[in-house]
Design a protein around this motif. Structure first.
Motif, PDB file in Angstrom:
ATOM      1  N   GLY A 128      -0.287 -30.677  10.974  1.00  0.00           N
ATOM      2  CA  GLY A 128      -0.918 -30.013   9.848  1.00  0.00           C
ATOM      3  C   GLY A 128       0.068 -29.530   8.800  1.00  0.00           C
ATOM      4  O   GLY A 128      -0.081 -28.447   8.249  1.00  0.00           O
ATOM      5  N   LEU A 129       1.098 -30.335   8.535  1.00  0.00           N
ATOM      6  CA  LEU A 129       2.066 -29.959   7.500  1.00  0.00           C
ATOM      7  C   LEU A 129       1.732 -30.675   6.194  1.00  0.00           C
ATOM      8  O   LEU A 129       1.165 -31.769   6.214  1.00  0.00           O
ATOM      9  CB  LEU A 129       3.469 -30.355   7.945  1.00  0.00           C
ATOM     10  N   PRO A 130       2.071 -30.086   5.058  1.00  0.00           N
ATOM     11  CA  PRO A 130       1.862 -30.784   3.798  1.00  0.00           C
ATOM     12  C   PRO A 130       2.764 -32.003   3.712  1.00  0.00           C
ATOM     13  O   PRO A 130       3.821 -32.007   4.340  1.00  0.00           O
ATOM     14  CB  PRO A 130       2.247 -29.727   2.748  1.00  0.00           C
ATOM     15  N   PRO A 131       2.432 -33.037   2.999  1.00  0.00           N
ATOM     16  CA  PRO A 131       1.295 -33.124   2.073  1.00  0.00           C
ATOM     17  C   PRO A 131       0.135 -33.923   2.632  1.00  0.00           C
ATOM     18  O   PRO A 131      -0.653 -34.437   1.859  1.00  0.00           O
ATOM     19  CB  PRO A 131       1.938 -33.875   0.915  1.00  0.00           C
ATOM     20  N   LEU A 132       0.015 -34.086   3.955  1.00  0.00           N
ATOM     21  CA  LEU A 132      -0.960 -35.044   4.486  1.00  0.00           C
ATOM     22  C   LEU A 132      -2.259 -34.379   4.915  1.00  0.00           C
ATOM     23  O   LEU A 132      -2.462 -33.176   4.755  1.00  0.00           O
ATOM     24  CB  LEU A 132      -0.319 -35.853   5.612  1.00  0.00           C
ATOM     25  N   SER A 133      -3.155 -35.208   5.481  1.00  0.00           N
ATOM     26  CA  SER A 133      -4.548 -34.765   5.652  1.00  0.00           C
ATOM     27  C   SER A 133      -4.674 -33.605   6.627  1.00  0.00           C
ATOM     28  O   SER A 133      -5.583 -32.784   6.497  1.00  0.00           O
ATOM     29  CB  SER A 133      -5.401 -35.941   6.108  1.00  0.00           C
ATOM     30  N   GLY A 134      -3.774 -33.522   7.621  1.00  0.00           N
ATOM     31  CA  GLY A 134      -3.834 -32.394   8.534  1.00  0.00           C
ATOM     32  C   GLY A 134      -3.692 -31.071   7.799  1.00  0.00           C
ATOM     33  O   GLY A 134      -4.335 -30.081   8.139  1.00  0.00           O
ATOM     34  N   PHE A 135      -2.874 -31.086   6.759  1.00  0.00           N
ATOM     35  CA  PHE A 135      -2.647 -29.860   5.988  1.00  0.00           C
ATOM     36  C   PHE A 135      -3.890 -29.489   5.188  1.00  0.00           C
ATOM     37  O   PHE A 135      -4.282 -28.316   5.145  1.00  0.00           O
ATOM     38  CB  PHE A 135      -1.457 -30.072   5.051  1.00  0.00           C
ATOM     39  N   VAL A 136      -4.522 -30.486   4.571  1.00  0.00           N
ATOM     40  CA  VAL A 136      -5.751 -30.211   3.810  1.00  0.00           C
ATOM     41  C   VAL A 136      -6.790 -29.580   4.729  1.00  0.00           C
ATOM     42  O   VAL A 136      -7.424 -28.570   4.402  1.00  0.00           O
ATOM     43  CB  VAL A 136      -6.294 -31.519   3.195  1.00  0.00           C
ATOM     44  N   VAL A 169       4.801 -39.703   9.658  1.00  0.00           N
ATOM     45  CA  VAL A 169       3.458 -39.487   9.097  1.00  0.00           C
ATOM     46  C   VAL A 169       2.544 -38.914  10.164  1.00  0.00           C
ATOM     47  O   VAL A 169       1.816 -37.932   9.947  1.00  0.00           O
ATOM     48  CB  VAL A 169       2.903 -40.809   8.528  1.00  0.00           C
ATOM     49  N   GLY A 170       2.582 -39.519  11.375  1.00  0.00           N
ATOM     50  CA  GLY A 170       1.730 -39.038  12.456  1.00  0.00           C
ATOM     51  C   GLY A 170       2.026 -37.592  12.799  1.00  0.00           C
ATOM     52  O   GLY A 170       1.110 -36.782  13.007  1.00  0.00           O
ATOM     53  N   THR A 171       3.312 -37.245  12.830  1.00  0.00           N
ATOM     54  CA  THR A 171       3.690 -35.863  13.148  1.00  0.00           C
ATOM     55  C   THR A 171       3.160 -34.904  12.103  1.00  0.00           C
ATOM     56  O   THR A 171       2.608 -33.848  12.426  1.00  0.00           O
ATOM     57  CB  THR A 171       5.222 -35.750  13.216  1.00  0.00           C
ATOM     58  N   LEU A 172       3.316 -35.281  10.829  1.00  0.00           N
ATOM     59  CA  LEU A 172       2.863 -34.393   9.752  1.00  0.00           C
ATOM     60  C   LEU A 172       1.356 -34.157   9.850  1.00  0.00           C
ATOM     61  O   LEU A 172       0.874 -33.039   9.661  1.00  0.00           O
ATOM     62  CB  LEU A 172       3.217 -34.990   8.392  1.00  0.00           C
ATOM     63  N   VAL A 173       0.602 -35.235  10.173  1.00  0.00           N
ATOM     64  CA  VAL A 173      -0.853 -35.069  10.243  1.00  0.00           C
ATOM     65  C   VAL A 173      -1.222 -34.224  11.456  1.00  0.00           C
ATOM     66  O   VAL A 173      -2.014 -33.278  11.363  1.00  0.00           O
ATOM     67  CB  VAL A 173      -1.551 -36.440  10.315  1.00  0.00           C
TER      68      VAL A 173
END
Lengths: 557, 114
Positions: free
Chosen positions: A431-439, A424-428
């Motif tokens: 900036g990968l979907p579907p998490l807040s970094g991507f938004v 989860v931390g990596t995705l945010v």
């Protein structure tokens, strides 16, 4: 409670984020170090109160549904340009929530064992939170300096918490850098005072257009010196060499709290630059915007390359903090509300994710078999202090078969929890979907695409777009490389033992990142309103100047 | 008076910057102190330099900068001195701790190299 009294009490709530931790720190300092549970309870109570206050302020400010500044509080009961003013607007309220969330998480994490590594950890933590809250609330330059010093002095103590040569050495560098930056801050403040004759930010902004052309050089020199002090704290390239070493050396909960520290510099830039140098500021319109944009882009690139060059998770996360500072500063420099809104969303999600990742570092070290509790680790690795024997188990503690206290009971599925949190931390962060970094990234990229062609320096918009896309990929590479080494290496290891107090804050911070996605639409609307208010400073100036003292002391207006 | 003050600030700043860039921790400490003196004097100078003027309003004097000296820079200097002194003292403590841990007074904790 009718609307009138609620309005009155909310206005007084503005000062609570400063007073609550101050009172808690005072009480905590008076309690002896042996009463750890009492101290922990007081610290937790103060943090929970702060979080409640911050959320209440955020909802109140958002509920007023007007552009501009809200919640003006006059602590000395003097009218605006003369007395001290605290202002809680949308940006301040958002930062207060971030401070309270990271503060509560790192305090909770420290309760597992780190708060025993030194004597005044709880006091310093509360003072640090007070300095942060004050810096986000204050509306005049000299109090900004004072609160900066409060939070920095506490951060010096926190950085050294736990001892060891690595901490002391990086602490010395950190203190030296920050002392020089503080001196530059003072020079900048006094130059601005000399030119405008006031320290109140709104008053400075109101008087800037009237500054005679002969004084404008002096004014710009003062603003530039002030900006250097802020940018050094925000870790903008080339003033960020101290950060990775310091954040890597800091003890785990302190590093988690420090994730918000660079954001103070970013906040000060956002606040003062948009207030003093909007496009309507006459001779000083958008002064220094090129420096912000290019400096931010260079920092973004530097941070991501640094992530790629690091093999240690703490260093990777520290460099990602540098990159996120760069992103927000560069986005602010474009003076484009939609882009700033995306950058604010990014600021919130990156801060929460970086704090969670810092807390995760120690747990992942444990999963790799670098067990800090074992005495052998204490000899080979001076990162961890010798507090393994510090506290005898309480008499009524449950003991297991080997007569060891059951304080480090492995929670089920510890490895699954760790890898899921890391994912989860990596995705945010990447900036990968579907998490807040991507938004956040989509909001920024679409703002860049929709931007009028002449906004910002030539070519900078295209470069920002490219860097965001390419460097996101590099961040994934850097983070997943670390993850592979920890989770996919084929060695036989016992499952790591995680304490609940250590797992809950990580899960909560990452849960907030997920909540930012689930509530993505209202959150983005809030950020857009914040950015719109920031880039239209007339409301802020008018609201601060319209603040009137309470008529009789003790009277209800 | 302006010339003297500017010269003092300039000399203090130059000496301070030189010392801060030195590799020995004690020199850095002295350099930071000199820099903070220079900054404090500088804050003084941004009000208006005046001798024998009141910072507090008195009856019978017109309230303008011809009759009064600006009190605000003086209060700012007072605060800056206190804060600067405290942080410098903290730096001294960390300096001593590093010296005790590394056995060297180099800023990187490294020993002398020939």
């Amino acid at each position: 409670m009718n609307a009138w009294t609620s309005e009155w009490s909310m206005a007084h709530l503005v000062v609570a984020p400063v007073l609550v931790p101050l009172a808690a720190a005072g009480v905590l300092a008076a309690i002896g170090a042996q009463h750890r549970r009492v101290k922990a309870a007081i610290g937790l109570l103060s943090c929970v109160l702060m979080l409640a206050t911050a959320v209440a302020l955020l909802l109140w400010v958002d509920g007023q549904d007007r552009p501009g500044a809200f919640g003006v509080y006059l602590p000395g009961n003097w009218p605006a340009p003369f007395g001290i003013v605290l202002v809680a607007d949308r940006l301040s309220a958002m930062m207060l929530v971030l401070v309270a969330a990271t503060g509560l998480a790192s305090l909770l994490y420290s309760l597992a064992r780190w708060h025993r590594a030194g004597v005044h950890f709880q006091v310093l933590l509360q003072l640090q939170l007070m300095g942060l809250n004050g810096a986000f609330l204050t509306a005049d330059l000299f109090n900004l300096f004072v609160f900066f010093e409060v939070l920095l002095a506490a951060s010096y103590g926190l950085l050294l918490h736990g001892g060891g040569e690595a901490r002391v050495r990086s602490g010395l560098h950190y203190i030296a850098i920050n002392l020089v930056a503080s001196l530059l801050f003072l020079i900048g403040v006094s130059l601005l005072y000399g030119v405008t004759g006031t320290l109140n930010m709104a008053d400075i902004a109101a008087k800037l257009p009237a500054v005679p052309a002969s004084d404008r050089g002096l004014l710009h020199a003062g603003a530039a010196l002030l900006a250097i002090a802020f940018l050094a704290k925000a870790a903008i390239w080339p003033m960020n060499f101290w950060l990775p070493a310091a954040y890597r050396a800091a003890s785990t909960p302190v590093a988690g709290l420090f994730a918000i520290l660079t954001k103070v510099g970013v906040y000060a830039i956002l606040r003062l630059w948009t207030l003093c140098f909007p496009a309507t500021a006459g001779g000083s319109a958008l002064f220094g915007s090129e420096a912000l944009v290019w400096g931010g882009l260079a920092t973004l690139a530097f941070g991501t390359v640094g992530m790629l060059a690091s093999h240690n998770l703490a260093r990777v996360v520290a460099f990602s903090i540098i990159g996120s500072s760069g992103t927000v500063v560069a986005a602010a420099g474009f003076d484009h509300p939609a882009l700033t809104a995306g950058a604010l969303f990014y600021l919130a999600s990156a801060t929460l994710a970086a704090a969670a990742m810092f807390l995760l570092v120690e747990l992942m070290d444990r999963a790799r078999g670098v067990d800090p509790d074992r005495p052998s680790a204490l000899i080979t690795d001076d990162r961890l202090p010798s507090f393994a024997e510090a506290e005898p188990p309480p008499i009524d503690a449950n003991l297991d078969d080997l007569a060891m206290p059951l304080v480090g009971r492995a929670i089920p599925g510890a490895v699954i929890f760790l890898s899921l949190s890391f994912l989860v931390g990596t995705l945010v962060l990447a900036g990968l979907p579907p998490l807040s970094g991507f938004v956040a990234k989509v909001a920024m990229l679409s703002a860049v695409l929709a931007m009028p062609a002449h906004t910002g320096p030539a070519g900078a918009g295209a470069l920002l777009f490219t860097l965001q896309v390419v460097l996101g990929l590099l961040a994934v590479v850097a983070l997943s490389r670390v993850g592979l080494r920890v989770f996919w290496s084929p060695e036989e290891r016992p499952p790591p033992r995680l304490r609940v107090a250590e797992s809950v804050p990580v899960a909560a911070l990452l849960g907030l990142c997920v909540a930012l996605v689930l509530a993505g639409e209202p959150a983005l609307r809030y950020m857009s309103a914040t950015a719109a208010a920031l880039h239209d400073p007339q409301h802020y100036i008018a609201t601060v100047q319209a603040a009137r003292p309470v008529a009789s002391p003790g009277g209800v207006r | 008076m302006e010339i003297v003050l500017s010269l003092v600030i300039g000399v203090l700043t130059a000496a301070g910057v030189w010392l801060v860039l030195r590799p020995r921790t004690f020199q850095v400490l002295v350099g930071l102190s000199l820099l903070s003196y220079a900054v404090n004097l500088f804050i003084f100078s941004v009000g208006s330099l005046a001798i024998d003027r009141e910072p507090i309003i008195q009856a019978g004097l017109q309230p303008n900068l011809v009759d009064y000296s600006d009190p605000l820079p003086q209060s700012l200097v007072l605060t800056a001195i206190v804060i600067g002194f405290a942080t410098t003292a903290l730096f001294l403590v960390v300096l001593l701790a590093l010296r005790g841990l590394s056995g060297s007074d180099h800023v990187d904790g490294a020993g002398d190299r020939p």
